[in-house]
Design an enzyme around this catalytic site. Structure first.
Site, short mmCIF file in Angstrom:
data_model
loop_
_atom_site.label_atom_id
_atom_site.label_comp_id
_atom_site.label_asym_id
_atom_site.label_seq_id
_atom_site.Cartn_x
_atom_site.Cartn_y
_atom_site.Cartn_z
CG HIS A 1 -2.01 -1.03 1.14
ND1 HIS A 1 -3.27 -0.74 0.69
CD2 HIS A 1 -2.02 -2.36 1.44
CE1 HIS A 1 -4.03 -1.84 0.73
NE2 HIS A 1 -3.28 -2.83 1.19
CG ASP B 1 0.35 9.17 0.74
OD1 ASP B 1 0.43 8.03 1.22
OD2 ASP B 1 -0.40 10.05 1.19
#
Length: 466
Positions: A157, A365
Protein backbone atom coordinates in the site's frame (compact mmCIF):
# COMPACT_ATOMS: atom_id res chain seq x y z
CA UNK A 1 -11.79 -20.70 -6.70
CA UNK A 2 -11.86 -21.62 -3.02
CA UNK A 3 -12.04 -19.20 -0.16
CA UNK A 4 -10.15 -15.92 0.14
CA UNK A 5 -7.82 -15.56 3.12
CA UNK A 6 -6.90 -11.92 3.80
CA UNK A 7 -3.92 -11.23 6.06
CA UNK A 8 -3.04 -7.81 7.43
CA UNK A 9 -1.12 -6.49 10.40
CA UNK A 10 -4.33 -5.39 12.13
CA UNK A 11 -7.87 -6.54 11.53
CA UNK A 12 -10.64 -3.96 11.37
CA UNK A 13 -13.93 -5.68 12.16
CA UNK A 14 -16.77 -4.57 9.86
CA UNK A 15 -18.82 -2.95 12.58
CA UNK A 16 -21.45 -0.40 11.56
CA UNK A 17 -22.05 1.09 8.14
CA UNK A 18 -19.95 3.16 5.80
CA UNK A 19 -21.03 6.24 7.73
CA UNK A 20 -19.00 5.13 10.72
CA UNK A 21 -15.31 5.66 11.29
CA UNK A 22 -14.34 2.46 9.49
CA UNK A 23 -12.20 3.22 6.43
CA UNK A 24 -13.08 2.49 2.84
CA UNK A 25 -10.31 -0.12 2.47
CA UNK A 26 -11.59 -2.13 5.41
CA UNK A 27 -15.10 -1.99 3.99
CA UNK A 28 -13.85 -3.26 0.62
CA UNK A 29 -11.93 -6.15 2.15
CA UNK A 30 -14.92 -7.10 4.28
CA UNK A 31 -17.10 -7.06 1.16
CA UNK A 32 -14.58 -9.31 -0.62
CA UNK A 33 -14.77 -11.82 2.21
CA UNK A 34 -18.55 -11.85 2.05
CA UNK A 35 -18.43 -12.37 -1.72
CA UNK A 36 -15.76 -15.06 -1.83
CA UNK A 37 -16.16 -16.31 1.76
CA UNK A 38 -13.04 -16.86 3.82
CA UNK A 39 -11.17 -15.44 6.79
CA UNK A 40 -9.55 -12.14 7.76
CA UNK A 41 -6.47 -12.88 9.86
CA UNK A 42 -4.16 -10.54 11.76
CA UNK A 43 -3.00 -9.10 15.05
CA UNK A 44 -5.68 -8.24 17.58
CA UNK A 45 -3.82 -5.11 18.69
CA UNK A 46 -3.51 -6.59 22.19
CA UNK A 47 -0.41 -7.90 23.95
CA UNK A 48 -0.04 -10.86 26.32
CA UNK A 49 2.74 -11.76 28.79
CA UNK A 50 3.84 -14.54 26.44
CA UNK A 51 2.92 -15.51 22.89
CA UNK A 52 0.58 -18.53 22.86
CA UNK A 53 -0.57 -18.57 19.25
CA UNK A 54 -4.14 -18.98 20.44
CA UNK A 55 -6.65 -17.80 17.84
CA UNK A 56 -9.71 -15.74 18.69
CA UNK A 57 -12.39 -16.47 16.10
CA UNK A 58 -15.59 -14.50 15.64
CA UNK A 59 -18.08 -13.81 12.88
CA UNK A 60 -19.24 -10.22 12.45
CA UNK A 61 -21.74 -9.16 9.79
CA UNK A 62 -20.96 -12.16 7.62
CA UNK A 63 -17.16 -11.91 7.94
CA UNK A 64 -15.04 -14.43 9.82
CA UNK A 65 -12.33 -12.71 11.85
CA UNK A 66 -9.30 -14.56 13.25
CA UNK A 67 -6.93 -12.62 15.51
CA UNK A 68 -3.91 -13.46 17.63
CA UNK A 69 -2.32 -11.54 20.51
CA UNK A 70 1.38 -10.67 20.41
CA UNK A 71 3.71 -10.25 23.34
CA UNK A 72 5.15 -6.87 24.29
CA UNK A 73 8.54 -7.57 22.73
CA UNK A 74 6.78 -8.40 19.45
CA UNK A 75 4.95 -5.08 19.47
CA UNK A 76 8.07 -3.11 20.32
CA UNK A 77 10.45 -4.83 17.88
CA UNK A 78 8.17 -5.85 15.02
CA UNK A 79 5.56 -3.07 14.93
CA UNK A 80 7.05 0.01 16.61
CA UNK A 81 10.54 -1.12 15.59
CA UNK A 82 11.19 -2.64 12.18
CA UNK A 83 7.85 -1.79 10.56
CA UNK A 84 7.54 1.82 11.70
CA UNK A 85 11.07 2.91 12.59
CA UNK A 86 12.89 1.13 9.77
CA UNK A 87 10.72 0.29 6.76
CA UNK A 88 8.18 3.11 6.95
CA UNK A 89 10.67 6.01 6.89
CA UNK A 90 12.92 4.33 4.33
CA UNK A 91 10.04 3.50 1.96
CA UNK A 92 8.82 7.10 2.32
CA UNK A 93 12.22 8.51 1.30
CA UNK A 94 13.33 9.50 4.81
CA UNK A 95 16.48 7.43 5.40
CA UNK A 96 17.57 10.08 7.91
CA UNK A 97 14.76 8.88 10.20
CA UNK A 98 15.28 5.15 9.67
CA UNK A 99 16.57 3.20 12.68
CA UNK A 100 18.54 0.01 12.09
CA UNK A 101 18.60 -2.21 15.15
CA UNK A 102 19.29 -5.95 15.11
CA UNK A 103 16.50 -6.60 17.60
CA UNK A 104 14.01 -4.88 15.27
CA UNK A 105 14.89 -7.22 12.42
CA UNK A 106 14.75 -10.25 14.71
CA UNK A 107 11.32 -9.22 15.97
CA UNK A 108 10.06 -8.70 12.40
CA UNK A 109 11.19 -12.18 11.36
CA UNK A 110 9.81 -13.71 14.55
CA UNK A 111 6.34 -12.22 14.21
CA UNK A 112 6.07 -13.17 10.54
CA UNK A 113 7.03 -16.73 11.51
CA UNK A 114 4.45 -16.72 14.30
CA UNK A 115 1.79 -15.37 11.96
CA UNK A 116 2.55 -18.16 9.49
CA UNK A 117 2.44 -20.89 12.14
CA UNK A 118 -0.85 -19.58 13.51
CA UNK A 119 -2.41 -19.07 10.09
CA UNK A 120 -1.31 -22.38 8.55
CA UNK A 121 -4.09 -24.56 10.07
CA UNK A 122 -6.75 -22.22 8.64
CA UNK A 123 -5.60 -22.59 5.01
CA UNK A 124 -7.43 -25.17 2.91
CA UNK A 125 -6.05 -26.59 -0.38
CA UNK A 126 -8.13 -24.40 -2.74
CA UNK A 127 -7.80 -21.13 -0.82
CA UNK A 128 -6.24 -17.94 -2.15
CA UNK A 129 -4.13 -15.98 0.35
CA UNK A 130 -3.87 -12.20 -0.02
CA UNK A 131 -1.29 -10.51 2.23
CA UNK A 132 -1.28 -6.75 2.80
CA UNK A 133 1.53 -4.28 3.28
CA UNK A 134 5.06 -3.83 4.50
CA UNK A 135 4.58 -5.42 7.91
CA UNK A 136 4.30 -8.88 6.33
CA UNK A 137 6.79 -9.06 3.46
CA UNK A 138 8.38 -12.34 4.73
CA UNK A 139 5.07 -14.09 5.40
CA UNK A 140 5.01 -16.04 2.12
CA UNK A 141 8.50 -17.41 2.77
CA UNK A 142 7.40 -18.67 6.19
CA UNK A 143 4.21 -20.21 4.75
CA UNK A 144 6.20 -21.97 2.01
CA UNK A 145 8.51 -23.41 4.69
CA UNK A 146 5.40 -24.88 6.30
CA UNK A 147 4.41 -26.56 3.03
CA UNK A 148 1.79 -24.09 1.77
CA UNK A 149 1.50 -24.37 -2.02
CA UNK A 150 -1.58 -22.17 -2.45
CA UNK A 151 -1.46 -19.03 -4.61
CA UNK A 152 -0.09 -16.24 -2.41
CA UNK A 153 -0.54 -12.58 -3.32
CA UNK A 154 0.99 -9.49 -1.74
CA UNK A 155 -0.07 -5.86 -2.14
CA UNK A 156 2.14 -2.97 -1.02
CA UNK A 157 0.00 0.00 0.00
CA UNK A 158 2.97 2.34 0.50
CA UNK A 159 5.66 3.45 -2.00
CA UNK A 160 8.48 1.19 -3.10
CA UNK A 161 11.70 3.22 -2.75
CA UNK A 162 14.23 3.98 -5.44
CA UNK A 163 17.07 1.51 -5.90
CA UNK A 164 19.62 3.88 -4.35
CA UNK A 165 17.52 4.07 -1.17
CA UNK A 166 16.66 0.39 -0.97
CA UNK A 167 20.30 -0.67 -0.87
CA UNK A 168 20.85 1.40 2.30
CA UNK A 169 18.70 -1.11 4.20
CA UNK A 170 20.78 -3.77 5.95
CA UNK A 171 19.92 -7.23 4.56
CA UNK A 172 17.86 -5.66 1.77
CA UNK A 173 18.57 -8.60 -0.52
CA UNK A 174 16.94 -11.05 1.91
CA UNK A 175 13.86 -8.86 2.22
CA UNK A 176 13.41 -8.63 -1.56
CA UNK A 177 14.07 -12.34 -1.97
CA UNK A 178 11.19 -13.02 0.42
CA UNK A 179 8.84 -11.32 -2.05
CA UNK A 180 9.68 -13.97 -4.64
CA UNK A 181 7.93 -16.58 -2.49
CA UNK A 182 4.69 -14.85 -3.46
CA UNK A 183 3.04 -15.55 -6.80
CA UNK A 184 1.72 -12.05 -7.40
CA UNK A 185 3.04 -8.75 -6.03
CA UNK A 186 1.06 -5.58 -6.63
CA UNK A 187 2.09 -1.93 -6.35
CA UNK A 188 0.05 1.28 -6.32
CA UNK A 189 1.61 2.80 -9.44
CA UNK A 190 3.73 1.96 -12.46
CA UNK A 191 6.45 4.16 -10.98
CA UNK A 192 6.75 2.04 -7.85
CA UNK A 193 6.69 -1.12 -9.94
CA UNK A 194 9.52 0.26 -12.08
CA UNK A 195 11.54 1.08 -8.95
CA UNK A 196 11.14 -2.54 -7.81
CA UNK A 197 12.21 -3.79 -11.23
CA UNK A 198 15.23 -1.49 -11.18
CA UNK A 199 16.36 -3.00 -7.89
CA UNK A 200 15.88 -6.58 -9.14
CA UNK A 201 17.74 -5.84 -12.38
CA UNK A 202 20.67 -3.95 -10.86
CA UNK A 203 21.14 -5.82 -7.60
CA UNK A 204 20.01 -9.38 -8.38
CA UNK A 205 20.62 -9.55 -12.15
CA UNK A 206 16.96 -10.42 -12.53
CA UNK A 207 15.28 -10.39 -15.92
CA UNK A 208 11.93 -9.17 -17.19
CA UNK A 209 10.32 -12.11 -18.99
CA UNK A 210 7.36 -10.15 -20.34
CA UNK A 211 5.08 -7.29 -19.36
CA UNK A 212 3.91 -9.00 -16.18
CA UNK A 213 6.67 -11.41 -15.07
CA UNK A 214 10.11 -11.07 -13.49
CA UNK A 215 12.57 -13.90 -12.92
CA UNK A 216 15.08 -13.82 -10.06
CA UNK A 217 16.30 -16.10 -7.28
CA UNK A 218 15.26 -19.04 -9.49
CA UNK A 219 11.61 -17.98 -9.23
CA UNK A 220 9.09 -16.39 -11.56
CA UNK A 221 7.06 -13.59 -10.02
CA UNK A 222 3.99 -11.96 -11.53
CA UNK A 223 3.91 -8.21 -10.87
CA UNK A 224 1.54 -5.40 -11.66
CA UNK A 225 0.30 -1.92 -10.80
CA UNK A 226 -3.10 -2.01 -9.09
CA UNK A 227 -4.01 1.58 -8.14
CA UNK A 228 -6.47 1.55 -5.29
CA UNK A 229 -9.62 3.68 -5.32
CA UNK A 230 -12.62 4.50 -3.18
CA UNK A 231 -16.31 3.68 -3.39
CA UNK A 232 -17.51 6.87 -5.06
CA UNK A 233 -21.18 5.91 -4.87
CA UNK A 234 -20.87 5.22 -1.16
CA UNK A 235 -19.09 8.53 -0.66
CA UNK A 236 -21.94 10.31 -2.46
CA UNK A 237 -24.43 8.57 -0.18
CA UNK A 238 -22.44 9.54 2.91
CA UNK A 239 -22.17 13.15 1.74
CA UNK A 240 -25.98 13.31 1.57
CA UNK A 241 -26.42 11.84 5.07
CA UNK A 242 -27.85 13.89 7.90
CA UNK A 243 -24.59 13.99 9.85
CA UNK A 244 -22.63 15.11 6.79
CA UNK A 245 -25.18 17.84 6.06
CA UNK A 246 -25.04 19.06 9.65
CA UNK A 247 -21.25 19.20 9.49
CA UNK A 248 -21.44 21.06 6.20
CA UNK A 249 -23.81 23.61 7.75
CA UNK A 250 -21.46 24.10 10.72
CA UNK A 251 -18.45 24.66 8.46
CA UNK A 252 -20.42 26.97 6.17
CA UNK A 253 -21.52 29.04 9.16
CA UNK A 254 -17.94 29.33 10.43
CA UNK A 255 -16.64 30.43 7.04
CA UNK A 256 -19.27 32.99 6.07
CA UNK A 257 -17.61 35.45 3.69
CA UNK A 258 -14.47 33.26 3.70
CA UNK A 259 -13.24 30.35 1.63
CA UNK A 260 -12.25 27.16 3.43
CA UNK A 261 -8.98 25.36 2.67
CA UNK A 262 -8.86 21.89 4.20
CA UNK A 263 -6.22 19.23 4.81
CA UNK A 264 -6.97 15.86 6.40
CA UNK A 265 -4.06 13.58 7.26
CA UNK A 266 -2.77 11.23 9.88
CA UNK A 267 -0.09 13.05 11.89
CA UNK A 268 2.93 11.72 10.00
CA UNK A 269 6.12 13.23 8.62
CA UNK A 270 5.42 11.67 5.20
CA UNK A 271 2.29 13.79 4.75
CA UNK A 272 4.13 17.07 4.19
CA UNK A 273 2.28 18.89 6.96
CA UNK A 274 5.15 21.21 7.88
CA UNK A 275 5.68 22.06 4.23
CA UNK A 276 1.93 22.67 3.87
CA UNK A 277 1.91 25.10 6.80
CA UNK A 278 4.91 26.91 5.33
CA UNK A 279 3.19 27.08 1.95
CA UNK A 280 0.07 28.57 3.52
CA UNK A 281 2.23 31.04 5.45
CA UNK A 282 3.85 32.09 2.18
CA UNK A 283 0.37 32.54 0.67
CA UNK A 284 -0.54 34.94 3.49
CA UNK A 285 2.68 36.87 2.95
CA UNK A 286 2.27 37.01 -0.82
CA UNK A 287 -1.45 37.91 -0.82
CA UNK A 288 -2.19 40.43 1.96
CA UNK A 289 -5.50 41.41 0.34
CA UNK A 290 -6.75 37.83 0.56
CA UNK A 291 -5.74 37.07 4.13
CA UNK A 292 -9.11 37.62 5.78
CA UNK A 293 -10.91 35.83 2.95
CA UNK A 294 -9.55 32.38 3.83
CA UNK A 295 -9.47 29.88 6.68
CA UNK A 296 -7.10 26.92 6.64
CA UNK A 297 -8.37 23.88 8.59
CA UNK A 298 -5.88 21.06 9.15
CA UNK A 299 -7.24 17.87 10.73
CA UNK A 300 -4.36 15.65 11.88
CA UNK A 301 -5.18 12.87 14.36
CA UNK A 302 -2.09 11.61 16.20
CA UNK A 303 -0.61 8.20 15.37
CA UNK A 304 2.29 5.99 16.48
CA UNK A 305 2.85 8.16 19.52
CA UNK A 306 5.40 5.70 20.88
CA UNK A 307 7.75 6.61 18.01
CA UNK A 308 9.99 9.61 18.73
CA UNK A 309 9.76 11.07 15.21
CA UNK A 310 5.98 11.39 15.59
CA UNK A 311 6.29 13.17 18.92
CA UNK A 312 8.72 15.61 17.35
CA UNK A 313 6.56 16.47 14.33
CA UNK A 314 3.62 17.21 16.61
CA UNK A 315 5.72 19.70 18.52
CA UNK A 316 6.92 21.38 15.33
CA UNK A 317 3.39 21.70 13.95
CA UNK A 318 2.15 23.17 17.23
CA UNK A 319 4.90 25.75 16.96
CA UNK A 320 4.23 26.52 13.28
CA UNK A 321 0.48 26.96 13.70
CA UNK A 322 1.07 29.21 16.69
CA UNK A 323 3.60 31.27 14.76
CA UNK A 324 1.27 31.77 11.79
CA UNK A 325 -1.69 32.69 13.94
CA UNK A 326 0.45 34.99 16.08
CA UNK A 327 1.70 36.84 13.02
CA UNK A 328 -1.53 37.15 11.03
CA UNK A 329 -4.56 36.70 13.34
CA UNK A 330 -6.97 39.46 14.26
CA UNK A 331 -9.36 39.76 17.22
CA UNK A 332 -12.13 38.01 15.25
CA UNK A 333 -10.15 35.64 13.01
CA UNK A 334 -7.35 33.08 13.07
CA UNK A 335 -5.99 31.97 9.70
CA UNK A 336 -5.12 28.43 10.88
CA UNK A 337 -7.36 25.99 12.71
CA UNK A 338 -5.26 22.95 13.63
CA UNK A 339 -7.14 19.97 15.14
CA UNK A 340 -5.58 16.78 16.56
CA UNK A 341 -8.55 14.42 16.67
CA UNK A 342 -10.28 11.84 14.50
CA UNK A 343 -13.62 12.35 12.76
CA UNK A 344 -16.12 9.97 11.22
CA UNK A 345 -16.20 9.55 7.46
CA UNK A 346 -19.60 11.25 7.20
CA UNK A 347 -18.35 14.24 9.20
CA UNK A 348 -15.29 14.51 6.95
CA UNK A 349 -17.55 14.33 3.91
CA UNK A 350 -19.36 17.44 5.14
CA UNK A 351 -16.03 19.21 5.69
CA UNK A 352 -14.81 18.27 2.20
CA UNK A 353 -17.99 19.57 0.59
CA UNK A 354 -17.70 22.90 2.40
CA UNK A 355 -14.07 23.45 1.34
CA UNK A 356 -13.21 25.52 -1.70
CA UNK A 357 -9.75 23.93 -1.74
CA UNK A 358 -8.60 20.44 -0.81
CA UNK A 359 -4.90 20.68 0.07
CA UNK A 360 -3.21 17.27 -0.24
CA UNK A 361 0.58 17.65 -0.21
CA UNK A 362 2.38 14.49 0.96
CA UNK A 363 6.13 14.31 0.48
CA UNK A 364 5.60 10.71 -0.59
CA UNK A 365 2.45 8.59 -0.57
CA UNK A 366 1.46 5.24 -2.00
CA UNK A 367 -1.86 6.59 -3.29
CA UNK A 368 -3.66 9.00 -0.91
CA UNK A 369 -7.38 8.35 -0.78
CA UNK A 370 -8.17 11.70 0.88
CA UNK A 371 -7.64 13.30 -2.54
CA UNK A 372 -10.22 10.97 -4.08
CA UNK A 373 -12.68 11.38 -1.21
CA UNK A 374 -12.44 15.16 -1.54
CA UNK A 375 -13.32 14.93 -5.24
CA UNK A 376 -16.22 12.52 -4.62
CA UNK A 377 -17.74 14.76 -1.93
CA UNK A 378 -17.97 17.91 -4.07
CA UNK A 379 -21.13 19.64 -5.25
CA UNK A 380 -21.21 19.01 -9.04
CA UNK A 381 -22.66 22.48 -9.63
CA UNK A 382 -20.12 24.32 -7.50
CA UNK A 383 -17.10 22.07 -6.85
CA UNK A 384 -13.93 22.93 -5.02
CA UNK A 385 -10.38 22.64 -6.37
CA UNK A 386 -7.92 19.88 -5.51
CA UNK A 387 -4.30 20.92 -4.92
CA UNK A 388 -2.24 17.75 -5.04
CA UNK A 389 1.40 16.80 -4.50
CA UNK A 390 3.15 15.30 -7.49
CA UNK A 391 4.61 12.71 -5.09
CA UNK A 392 1.24 11.16 -4.21
CA UNK A 393 0.35 8.06 -6.20
CA UNK A 394 -3.01 9.71 -6.90
CA UNK A 395 -1.26 12.35 -9.03
CA UNK A 396 -0.84 9.73 -11.78
CA UNK A 397 -4.61 9.56 -12.11
CA UNK A 398 -5.94 12.94 -10.95
CA UNK A 399 -4.17 15.05 -13.54
CA UNK A 400 -6.80 17.83 -13.55
CA UNK A 401 -5.84 18.76 -10.01
CA UNK A 402 -3.39 21.61 -9.50
CA UNK A 403 -0.17 19.60 -9.16
CA UNK A 404 2.56 21.03 -6.91
CA UNK A 405 5.95 20.19 -5.50
CA UNK A 406 5.25 20.23 -1.74
CA UNK A 407 8.87 21.17 -1.00
CA UNK A 408 8.26 24.58 -2.58
CA UNK A 409 6.30 27.08 -0.47
CA UNK A 410 6.10 29.28 -3.57
CA UNK A 411 4.34 26.55 -5.60
CA UNK A 412 1.84 25.89 -2.81
CA UNK A 413 1.19 29.61 -2.43
CA UNK A 414 0.65 30.09 -6.14
CA UNK A 415 -1.61 27.03 -6.40
CA UNK A 416 -3.74 28.33 -3.51
CA UNK A 417 -4.03 31.75 -5.15
CA UNK A 418 -5.00 30.14 -8.45
CA UNK A 419 -7.50 27.75 -6.85
CA UNK A 420 -9.23 30.49 -4.88
CA UNK A 421 -9.50 32.70 -7.97
CA UNK A 422 -10.66 29.94 -10.34
CA UNK A 423 -14.02 30.64 -11.93
CA UNK A 424 -16.93 28.25 -11.63
CA UNK A 425 -16.77 27.07 -15.25
CA UNK A 426 -13.16 25.92 -14.97
CA UNK A 427 -13.78 24.32 -11.57
CA UNK A 428 -16.65 22.28 -13.00
CA UNK A 429 -14.65 21.26 -16.06
CA UNK A 430 -11.72 20.06 -13.97
CA UNK A 431 -13.93 18.33 -11.42
CA UNK A 432 -15.83 16.32 -14.03
CA UNK A 433 -12.61 14.78 -15.33
CA UNK A 434 -11.42 14.05 -11.80
CA UNK A 435 -14.74 12.52 -10.80
CA UNK A 436 -14.89 10.31 -13.88
CA UNK A 437 -11.63 8.74 -12.77
CA UNK A 438 -12.70 8.36 -9.14
CA UNK A 439 -16.02 6.84 -10.23
CA UNK A 440 -14.45 4.34 -12.64
CA UNK A 441 -11.33 3.32 -10.68
CA UNK A 442 -13.06 2.14 -7.52
CA UNK A 443 -11.85 0.15 -4.55
CA UNK A 444 -14.09 -2.72 -5.68
CA UNK A 445 -12.49 -2.82 -9.14
CA UNK A 446 -9.03 -2.74 -7.50
CA UNK A 447 -10.00 -5.63 -5.25
CA UNK A 448 -11.50 -7.70 -8.05
CA UNK A 449 -8.58 -7.08 -10.42
CA UNK A 450 -6.09 -8.29 -7.84
CA UNK A 451 -8.09 -11.31 -6.71
CA UNK A 452 -8.81 -12.21 -10.33
CA UNK A 453 -5.11 -12.04 -11.23
CA UNK A 454 -4.26 -14.20 -8.23
CA UNK A 455 -6.97 -16.74 -9.04
CA UNK A 456 -5.58 -17.10 -12.57
CA UNK A 457 -2.27 -18.40 -11.23
CA UNK A 458 -2.46 -22.16 -11.47
CA UNK A 459 -0.14 -23.72 -10.56
CA UNK A 460 1.37 -21.05 -8.33
CA UNK A 461 4.41 -19.58 -10.09
CA UNK A 462 6.49 -19.07 -6.95
CA UNK A 463 6.84 -22.82 -6.41
CA UNK A 464 8.16 -23.38 -9.95
CA UNK A 465 11.94 -23.72 -10.00
CA UNK A 466 14.00 -22.26 -12.81
Amino acid sequence: MGRLIIVSNRVTPPVGSGEESMGGLALALAAALREYSGVWFGWSGRTAPAFTGQLAMQRIQGVTIATVDLEEADRDEYYNGYANKTLWPLFHYRPDLAAYDRSFGEGYERVNRRFAETLRPLIEPDDLVWVHDYHLIPLARELRRLGVKNPLGFFLHIPWPAYQLMVTLPRHRELVQALFDYDLVGFQTEGYLQAFEEYVKNEIDGVRLDEAHIKAFGRILKVGAFPIGIDAADMARITASSRALRTYDVMAAHTVFRKLIVGVDRLDYSKGLEERFLGFERFLVDNPALRREVLFLQIAPPSREAVQAYQEIRGRLDSLSGRINGAFADIDWNPVRYVNKSYRRDELAGVYRAARVGLVTPLRDGMNLVAKEYVAAQDPDDPGVLVLSRFAGAADQLKEALIVNPNSPEEISEALRRALAMDREERIKRWRVLFDNVRSQTVASWRDRFVGALADLSPPRAVLAS
